[in-house]
Design a protein around this motif. Structure first.
Motif, PDB file in Angstrom:
ATOM      1  N   SER A  18      31.450 -11.035   9.789  1.00 19.03           N
ATOM      2  CA  SER A  18      30.064 -11.082   9.328  1.00 19.03           C
ATOM      3  C   SER A  18      30.007 -11.173   7.807  1.00 19.03           C
ATOM      4  CB  SER A  18      29.293  -9.850   9.815  1.00 19.03           C
ATOM      5  OG  SER A  18      29.879  -8.658   9.311  1.00 19.03           O
ATOM      6  N   THR A 116      28.155  -6.114   3.565  1.00 23.27           N
ATOM      7  CA  THR A 116      27.839  -5.892   4.976  1.00 23.27           C
ATOM      8  C   THR A 116      28.282  -4.493   5.368  1.00 23.27           C
ATOM      9  OG1 THR A 116      29.980  -6.791   5.681  1.00 23.27           O
ATOM     10  CG2 THR A 116      28.138  -8.332   5.558  1.00 23.27           C
ATOM     11  N   ALA A 148      23.574  -6.716   4.428  1.00 17.24           N
ATOM     12  CA  ALA A 148      23.300  -7.054   5.828  1.00 17.24           C
ATOM     13  C   ALA A 148      23.966  -6.043   6.735  1.00 17.24           C
ATOM     14  CB  ALA A 148      23.793  -8.460   6.145  1.00 17.24           C
ATOM     15  N   SER A 150      24.503  -4.415  10.690  1.00 15.02           N
ATOM     16  CA  SER A 150      24.751  -5.053  11.974  1.00 15.02           C
ATOM     17  C   SER A 150      23.456  -5.504  12.637  1.00 15.02           C
ATOM     18  CB  SER A 150      25.513  -4.097  12.903  1.00 15.02           C
ATOM     19  OG  SER A 150      26.787  -3.793  12.366  1.00 15.02           O
ATOM     20  N   TRP A 153      21.603  -9.013  11.984  1.00 12.92           N
ATOM     21  CA  TRP A 153      22.018 -10.272  12.596  1.00 12.92           C
ATOM     22  C   TRP A 153      21.357 -10.490  13.948  1.00 12.92           C
ATOM     23  CZ3 TRP A 153      24.406 -13.132   9.130  1.00 12.92           C
ATOM     24  CH2 TRP A 153      25.150 -12.502   8.122  1.00 12.92           C
ATOM     25  N   ALA A 158      16.915 -11.507  12.204  1.00  6.06           N
ATOM     26  CA  ALA A 158      17.629 -12.611  11.562  1.00  6.06           C
ATOM     27  C   ALA A 158      16.728 -13.393  10.616  1.00  6.06           C
ATOM     28  CB  ALA A 158      18.216 -13.539  12.632  1.00  6.06           C
TER      29      ALA A 158
END
Length: 203
Positions: A18, A116, A148, A150, A153, A158
């Motif tokens: 990711s 992330t 970002a 988890s 996404w 999104a």
């Protein structure tokens, strides 16, 4: 006009990652915002040179493969960074790359930060870990960064993540080109005076 050289550092340790996805999307947003300027992108995937980094830290000498990547970062006009966050800070592998960069390699270089993490609780690491690190290196850290988690996404979030990425790309492009900030639209600039609707009601 000479091509604009953009180095992209991605420190994800899994495949697929990711972190790499975030780096790619930040890069795409920046390239789109810089259009029609020609942009040459060079990606430095830290995972690919993990063993070389360890050897360099121990010996002080970079392998040819690692040196090519260090040169790409040093000679870039701007840098996009994306790292996973572990224990509320950047990854150790990412820090190893930073540690072997030449002195002043990033001084006065614009840097766009991305990170992330598993949950949004790690988002503060961008400001309390990444920003101070690159400020210490003398980089010109972009004010707009992207974290970002988890859940970002997922299908419901999104779109919001995409908006944040596009905003960061536009802001970063303006920083590296010296463009003035887009004029803001004041939502209260054209407001009906309070007395106007009451005038017709008076008898």
């Amino acid at each position: 006009m000479n091509p604009f050289h953009l180095a992209v550092i991605t420190a994800g340790v899994t495949q697929p990652s990711s972190t790499r996805l975030l780096a790619d999307r930040l890069t795409a947003a920046t390239v789109a915002a810089l259009a029609p300027r020609e942009v040459v992108v060079e990606v430095v995937d830290v995972r690919e040179v993990a063993h070389d980094l360890t050897n360099t830290v121990l010996t002080g000498f970079a392998s040819p493969e690692l040196q090519v990547r260090l040169d790409a970062i040093t000679e870039a006009d701007a840098v996009v960074v994306a790292t996973p966050i572990y224990a509320a800070s950047y990854s150790g592998l990412f820090k190893m790359l930073v540690d072997v960069l030449p002195t002043d390699a990033l001084r006065d270089t614009p840097v766009l930060l991305g990170a992330t993490g598993g949950t949004a609780r790690h988002s503060l690491a961008v400001d309390h870990a990444l920003r101070p690190l690159f400020a210490h290196l003398g980089a010109l850290v972009a004010p707009v960064a992207v974290f970002a988690a988890s859940e970002d996404w997922g299908s419901t979030e999104a779109g919001r993540l995409g908006e944040r990425i596009e905003r960061a790309g536009r802001s970063f492009a303006a920083l590296v080109t010296g463009q003035p900030r887009a004029e803001r639209i004041d939502p209260f600039a054209d407001v009906t005076p309070f007395a106007a609707p009451l005038a017709g009601a008076r008898r």
